[in-house]
Design an enzyme around this catalytic site. Structure first.
Site, PDB file in Angstrom:
ATOM      1  N   ASP A   1       0.887  -1.160   0.000  1.00  0.00           N
ATOM      2  CA  ASP A   1       0.000   0.000   0.000  1.00  0.00           C
ATOM      3  C   ASP A   1       0.931   1.218   0.000  1.00  0.00           C
ATOM      4  O   ASP A   1       2.106   1.130   0.373  1.00  0.00           O
ATOM      5  CB  ASP A   1      -0.945   0.010   1.207  1.00  0.00           C
ATOM      6  CG  ASP A   1      -2.113   0.971   0.977  1.00  0.00           C
ATOM      7  OD1 ASP A   1      -2.030   1.809   0.042  1.00  0.00           O
ATOM      8  OD2 ASP A   1      -3.113   0.903   1.717  1.00  0.00           O
TER       9      ASP A   1
HETATM   10  C1  BGC Z   1      -4.907   3.488   0.117  1.00  0.00           C
HETATM   11  C2  BGC Z   1      -4.979   2.524  -1.067  1.00  0.00           C
HETATM   12  C3  BGC Z   1      -4.741   3.296  -2.338  1.00  0.00           C
HETATM   13  C4  BGC Z   1      -3.402   3.982  -2.253  1.00  0.00           C
HETATM   14  C5  BGC Z   1      -3.050   4.785  -3.486  1.00  0.00           C
HETATM   15  C6  BGC Z   1      -3.623   4.297   0.104  1.00  0.00           C
HETATM   16  O1  BGC Z   1      -3.642   5.287   1.087  1.00  0.00           O
HETATM   17  O2  BGC Z   1      -4.996   2.775   1.324  1.00  0.00           O
HETATM   18  O3  BGC Z   1      -6.239   1.896  -1.088  1.00  0.00           O
HETATM   19  O4  BGC Z   1      -4.820   2.413  -3.421  1.00  0.00           O
HETATM   20  O5  BGC Z   1      -3.405   4.867  -1.152  1.00  0.00           O
HETATM   21  O6  BGC Z   1      -3.857   5.902  -3.574  1.00  0.00           O
END
Ligand code: BGC
Length: 754
Positions: A231
């Protein structure tokens, strides 16, 4: 890379620094190219319900553009329609392909452990079976266009509070049966090109550096061969993460962690093969993407795509709407005197806030759509403001005036963007007080009220619903939701959505209530497998609306349940058939749900668990047969002692119904599997010895008997009840036990053989 370049050959041509550089991002959304070997830049972009293209400059400097905002996952799940969700995935894949995006970051299949989770709008269900199969459908759709999906957030990311640090403390059975199960299903069914690890820790270890999670379970057990991406910002220790199986760190670390990897290899702390393993996975993904670009299913554009996708979004949204309650007020007669009240009718909420927020291509406003179906000058009053939960006497007075002149009031209520978002959890599940105050007044002024709800997380209805004639749970329906709501209100679409999560009477009734969101960096999953309806059914507690519930404008009758079992042990298999008849006057869709109540066994299990579902179209007067297949695993639980899935013999109940609390047909089936074998040792308690086949007889033979009754003093039923917990070895040392401690090993062997 050319489509026929072999990733393993490319790896051998890369320098150590180049290899390290391929395991982290170049910018926010892109990876690093290696031009001399034609290794392309890979472009990631958020999903899951539409493409979120940012103006970061990473997309070749393109400005941020609009994309179709489909219903978010909370709504999609309520459709219980895998085929429809696959079509949404394909449309998102098509838009991604056209925009040069290679991997769409979704779907999210984390379980809705608590209604308070601020990101529940982005997840599917409280049930892993439903989440897994619907998540798989979205992946299949996206990937059918040669674009990768990213199954997220692996794993146990069920809250936003402290999400970058909190340790989810969960026992292994609960992990396997609930929190990992949705991932397991989606991975085995749809093979996502990437899996995204979560921010949180699981039992003390960051998901990003969890070898058990990222390698033992994901790869060794489930056979996953794709790429694991972090993530955004989830990497804590890059070397530990790579070792554990995390291939790609996103976004860029500015080169810092690439250098750390180089140093670790050079210092002999990290075997280069581990780095090569991740680079190989990266190159395989790059190969899939290059191939995808050339794939014959390549989307060929077309000027009316926004229009076609908007139409699809409307069709899908209408399938997601859940009719919670209806006394016959719905569908509305367009010629009736109708007033629309509520700011949300004029300013609809399409989606949740945070990384999944899509810039829509256009927005259907519910008020306009209702007017299109009925009187174009149909009266409207805002009734409340959305910016803050503050009462406004003027708005309320105007709403009362408008409502009192109409026969029916359609009242829009719901949550605003500030109530729920990625990044924080809710603290309660009530609707805003200003809306509830308005509702009370309207209920007095106009006796016929249809409520339309807009909310990403569940809201409590128990305290006001008696005053409503009909309630539509509209969730967040994306850019075409306004039209979909109007279609359902006026009966152009017969509602067929079903709840993918329970609406509890009170927050306090939910299983995780006392353990959410944890404290001091830890959250205990004390309720174990009893999440959602599994909990409510176990305690036989009342709920407002149960899992699986949803009404229709027609009526369905269930009949002819037939089960046929075959095979034994791991080949045990059950075929279930039932017939559903539309006994009403309108065509409609029913969601037939199959639950299994397992045979009684040594461990505490949910009363019923969803193991099949089918959404079917049935014309008035017609019948449709549904058929389900159940395998051994559908009856099994995770046995932590044996370290594997276990199935107990006995009679299981097969239930077919319209919700978890509306079981229409049920029957039982003998689960033909061998009994669990418990091995006896000298340290096994007396009770286990006597319960084992042959155990009591062996003890009777080997223990001296009391002169009075011919039974050893410890082998009377009364003594077994009170002393049954004693390990036999310790009992044998008791004065007068009458058992030679030196024969215990041999005796245990004999019993185990018997
Ligand atoms: C979120 C993800 C997301 C990523 C990119 C993170 O903060 O938890 O779900 O895909 O950011 O935006």
């Amino acid at each position: 890379m050319t489509p026929d370049a072999s990733p393993s050959e490319v790896v051998t041509e890369l320098t150590l620094l180049e290899k390290s550089s391929l395991t982290s991002g170049a910018g926010l959304w892109t990876t690093k190219p290696i031009d001399r070997l034609d290794v392309p830049v890979l472009v990631f972009s958020d999903g899951p319900h539409g493409l979120r293209k940012t103006a970061s400059g990473d997309l070749n400097g393109e400005p941020s553009t609009a994309a179709t905002c489909f219903p978010p996952e909370v709504a999609l799940a309520s459709s219980w329609d895998a085929d429809l969700i696959e079509r949404v995935g394909a449309a998102i894949g098509a838009e991604a392909q056209a925009a040069g995006v290679n991997v769409v970051l979704g779907p999210g299949v984390n379980i809705k452990r608590s209604p308070l989770c601020g990101r529940n709008f982005e997840y599917l269900s409280e049930d892993p079976f439903l989440s897994g199969h619907l998540g798989a459908a979205l992946i299949r759709g996206i990937q059918s266009l040669g674009v990768g999906a990213s199954l997220k957030h692996f794993a146990v990311n069920n809250q936003e509070t402290d999400r970058l640090r909190v340790s989810a403390e969960v026992d292994e059975r609960t992990l396997r049966e609930i929190y990992l199960a949705a991932f397991e299903i989606a991975i085995k069914e749809a093979d996502p090109w990437t899996v995204m690890c979560s921010y949180n820790r699981v039992n003390g270890t960051y998901a990003s550096e969890h070898p058990w999670l990222l390698t033992s379970v994901l790869r060794d057990e489930w056979g996953y061969t794709g790429l694991v991406v972090s993530d955004w910002g989830a990497v804590n220790d890059r070397v530990a993460a790579l070792r554990a199986g995390l291939d790609l760190e996103m976004p860029s670390s500015g080169g810092t962690t690439d250098a750390e990897l180089v140093r670790a290899v050079e210092d002999g702390d990290l075997p280069e093969e581990i780095l090569d393993r991740s680079v190989l996975r990266f190159l395989r993904l790059a190969g899939q993407i290059v191939e995808g670009r050339l794939s014959p299913t390549k989307w060929n554009g077309g000027s009316d795509t926004p229009g076609r996708h908007h139409d699809l979004a409307r069709q899908v949204a209408a399938q997601c709407v859940v009719l919670l309650k209806n006394d016959g007020t719905l569908p509305l007669d367009p010629a009736a005197s109708i007033a629309v009240i509520g700011e949300l009718a004029r300013t609809p909420r399409l989606q949740g806030a945070g990384s999944s927020e899509v810039v829509p291509t256009r927005v259907d406003v519910p008020l306009d759509e209702i007017r299109r179906h009925a009187d174009p000058a149909l009266p409207f009053a805002a009734g409340y403001g959305l910016e803050e939960d503050r009462r406004d006497p003027e708005l309320e007075a105007e709403a009362l005036r408008v409502a009192s002149q109409a026969d029916v009031v359609v009242l829009f209520m719901g949550l605003s963007a500030q109530d729920e978002s990625e990044g924080f959890d809710r603290t309660h599940i009530r609707l805003p007080d200003n809306q509830l105050a308005l509702f009370d007044q309207l209920a007095e002024a106009n006796p016929r009220i249809v409520v339309v709800l807009s909310n990403g997380g569940v809201v409590q209805v128990a305290d006001w619903e008696a005053g409503a004639n009909s309630i539509i749970e509209g969730w967040l329906l994306g850019q075409a939701g306004g039209g979909a709501i109007a279609d359902v209100l006026f009966g152009h679409v017969n509602p067929s959505g079903r709840l993918a999560e329970t609406i509890p009477l009170r927050l306090e009734d939910t299983a995780s209530y006392v353990n959410f969101p944890g404290e001091l960096g830890q959250v205990r999953y004390g309720e174990g497998v009893f999440v959602g309806y599994r909990h409510h059914d176990a305690v036989d507690g009342p709920v407002s609306y149960p899992f699986g519930h949803g009404m229709s404008y027609t009526t369905f009758a269930y009949s002819d349940l037939l089960v046929a079992s075959s095979g034994s042990d791991q080949k045990f298999h059950v075929e279930v058939r039932a017939t559903v008849t539309n006994v009403g006057a309108r065509p409609g869709q029913e969601v037939v749900q199959l639950y299994v109540a397992p045979p009684p066994g040594p461990i505490s299990r949910p009363r019923r668990e969803l193991r099949g579902f089918a959404k079917i179209d049935v014309e008035p007067g017609a019948s449709t047969d549904v058929r389900f297949e159940l395998g051994w695993r559908d009856f099994a639980y995770y046995d932590v002692v044996a370290g594997g899935w276990q199935c107990d013999p006995g009679r299981a109940v097969i239930e077919v119904g319209a919700s978890s609390r509306d079981i229409r047909l049920s029957t039982s089936v003998d689960v033909d599997v061998p009994a669990r074998s418990v091995s006896i040792t000298p340290d096994s308690p007396l009770a286990e010895w006597v319960a084992h086949p042959g155990g009591r007889a062996a003890l009777n033979r080997s223990m001296t008997t009391s002169p009075g009754n011919g039974v050893n003093q410890f082998l009377t039923d009364e003594r077994i009840r009170t002393l049954g917990g004693f390990p036999l070895r310790r009992l044998a040392r008791f004065p007068g036990a009458g058992l030679d401690p030196t024969v215990l090993d041999q005796l245990a062997e004999e019993v185990n053989r018997s």
